[in-house]
Design a protein around this motif. Structure first.
Motif, mmCIF file in Angstrom:
data_model
loop_
_atom_site.group_PDB
_atom_site.id
_atom_site.type_symbol
_atom_site.label_atom_id
_atom_site.label_comp_id
_atom_site.label_asym_id
_atom_site.label_seq_id
_atom_site.Cartn_x
_atom_site.Cartn_y
_atom_site.Cartn_z
ATOM 1 N N UNK A 210 0.835 -1.192 0.000
ATOM 2 C CA UNK A 210 0.000 0.000 0.000
ATOM 3 C C UNK A 210 0.869 1.240 0.000
ATOM 4 N N UNK A 211 0.294 2.365 -0.296
ATOM 5 C CA UNK A 211 1.088 3.595 -0.312
ATOM 6 C C UNK A 211 1.537 3.994 1.089
ATOM 7 N N UNK A 212 0.850 3.479 2.108
ATOM 8 C CA UNK A 212 1.225 3.798 3.485
ATOM 9 C C UNK A 212 2.372 2.917 3.982
ATOM 10 N N UNK A 213 2.740 1.881 3.219
ATOM 11 C CA UNK A 213 3.817 1.008 3.639
ATOM 12 C C UNK A 213 3.547 -0.440 3.290
ATOM 13 N N UNK A 214 4.320 -1.335 3.891
ATOM 14 C CA UNK A 214 4.284 -2.745 3.530
ATOM 15 C C UNK A 214 4.211 -3.612 4.781
ATOM 16 N N UNK A 215 3.588 -4.772 4.632
ATOM 17 C CA UNK A 215 3.497 -5.732 5.721
ATOM 18 C C UNK A 215 3.924 -7.096 5.182
ATOM 19 N N UNK A 216 4.968 -7.671 5.775
ATOM 20 C CA UNK A 216 5.560 -8.922 5.296
ATOM 21 C C UNK A 216 5.173 -10.057 6.229
ATOM 22 N N UNK A 217 4.685 -11.155 5.642
ATOM 23 C CA UNK A 217 4.318 -12.330 6.420
ATOM 24 C C UNK A 217 4.627 -13.573 5.601
ATOM 25 N N UNK A 218 4.485 -14.754 6.212
ATOM 26 C CA UNK A 218 4.707 -16.016 5.511
ATOM 27 C C UNK A 218 3.870 -17.090 6.182
ATOM 28 N N UNK A 219 3.533 -18.127 5.423
ATOM 29 C CA UNK A 219 2.717 -19.205 5.956
ATOM 30 C C UNK A 219 3.548 -20.301 6.615
ATOM 31 N N UNK A 220 4.842 -20.262 6.447
ATOM 32 C CA UNK A 220 5.703 -21.221 7.138
ATOM 33 C C UNK A 220 5.546 -21.013 8.649
ATOM 34 N N UNK A 221 5.187 -22.070 9.417
ATOM 35 C CA UNK A 221 4.996 -21.922 10.868
ATOM 36 C C UNK A 221 6.218 -21.362 11.590
#
Length: 290
Positions: A210-221
């Motif tokens: 998004x223009x407000x920034x980024x959110x990083x995640x992953x499905x690996x437990x």
């Protein structure tokens, strides 16, 4: 599993049956690039001519990229979507006017645009039998930098799901230094999303954009967290750390929100591709481990 889902499973697992991601070829602006590009024959000349006449080179996102491979060529301006010289749909300030969704693309694209691309693929299929040539396996898209990414995604899903037999590969046209045209390859997540088994050994790295920034995640437990980054510089740092922990992983899923334009998307693609060159776009479908 759909053909598009099967393709994405190979991408996410880094299957050896897929060619390795190409390396970026920096373009040196020595003052002769314009003249050299204008003399290029075949597909590159068609792309240059169409982009120039339909939307203009100056509105294409600027970035270094890869050589453009021939394929179905789509131009998306702020007023229309065109395949080579056939108009598929009209747009209003870059947004799709038709709101009737097509079930064939999981309701992620309008029926009229799906029908338009289905007709184009049919014409190419007929031509392939008459001339003993193959239907293009790739789609090259030149899009206005201010185009809402939602319009790009709707077009992508119309193209991908209307192609017979196998889904195409994609590349966005970039304007490199000296106005040379290059491409940024990518894939799209299946309309139905994708579920991976726990033993699939996929990281499932995802970035909310998004223009407000980024959110990083992953499905690996083992990942077990969400990391925020305010800008692309911080995002690069986050991804370098992720790569150190998962050096064999190459795929990342980008999930842009409604604030993102094509120019914004290209900036993110350039930021992530050094560490994760297999880029997948999503309209918000779920990617998860079962």
């Amino acid at each position: 599993m759909s053909p598009l889902g099967a393709l994405l499973l190979h991408v996410l697992l880094g299957a050896t049956t897929l060619a390795a991601p190409p390396k970026v070829e920096p373009i040196q602006d020595d003052g002769s690039q314009n003249q050299r590009i204008e003399r290029l024959p075949g597909f590159a000349a068609v792309v240059l001519s169409q982009v120039t006449s339909l939307i203009g080179i100056d509105v294409i996102p600027v970035a270094n990229g890869f050589a453009l491979d021939p394929g179905m060529f789509v131009t998306i301006g702020l007023d229309r979507i065109v395949v080579t010289d056939h108009e598929i749909a009209k747009l209003r300030d870059g947004r799709i006017v038709d709101t009737v969704a097509a079930s064939e693309c999981g309701r992620l694209c309008p029926a009229s645009i799906y029908d338009g691309f289905q007709a184009e693929w049919l014409m190419l299929a007929i031509e392939s039998t008459q001339r003993d040539v193959q239907i293009p396996g790739g789609v090259v898209i030149a899009a206005h930098g201010r185009l809402p990414v939602s319009t790009l995604l709707a077009t992508l899903y119309a193209v991908a799901t209307s192609r017979p037999l196998h889904p195409p590969s994609f590349a966005l046209v970039l304007a490199g230094a000296g106005r040379g045209l290059r491409g940024q390859p990518f894939f799209v997540l299946p309309p139905e999303g994708l579920r991976l088994s726990q033993g699939a050994a996929a990281l499932g790295l995802q970035i909310q954009v998004g223009r407000a920034g980024f959110s990083v995640s992953a499905d690996d437990p083992d990942f077990n967290r969400r990391i925020n980054a305010p800008n692309t510089t911080a995002l690069r740092g986050v991804l370098r750390d992720v790569k150190k922990r998962y050096p064999s992983k190459e795929a990342v899923v980008l999930v842009p929100d409604e604030t993102v334009t094509v120019a914004d998307l290209v900036e993110v693609m350039v930021a992530v591709r050094a560490e994760f060159p297999r880029i997948i776009l999503s309209a918000g479908q779920r990617l998860e481990l079962q």
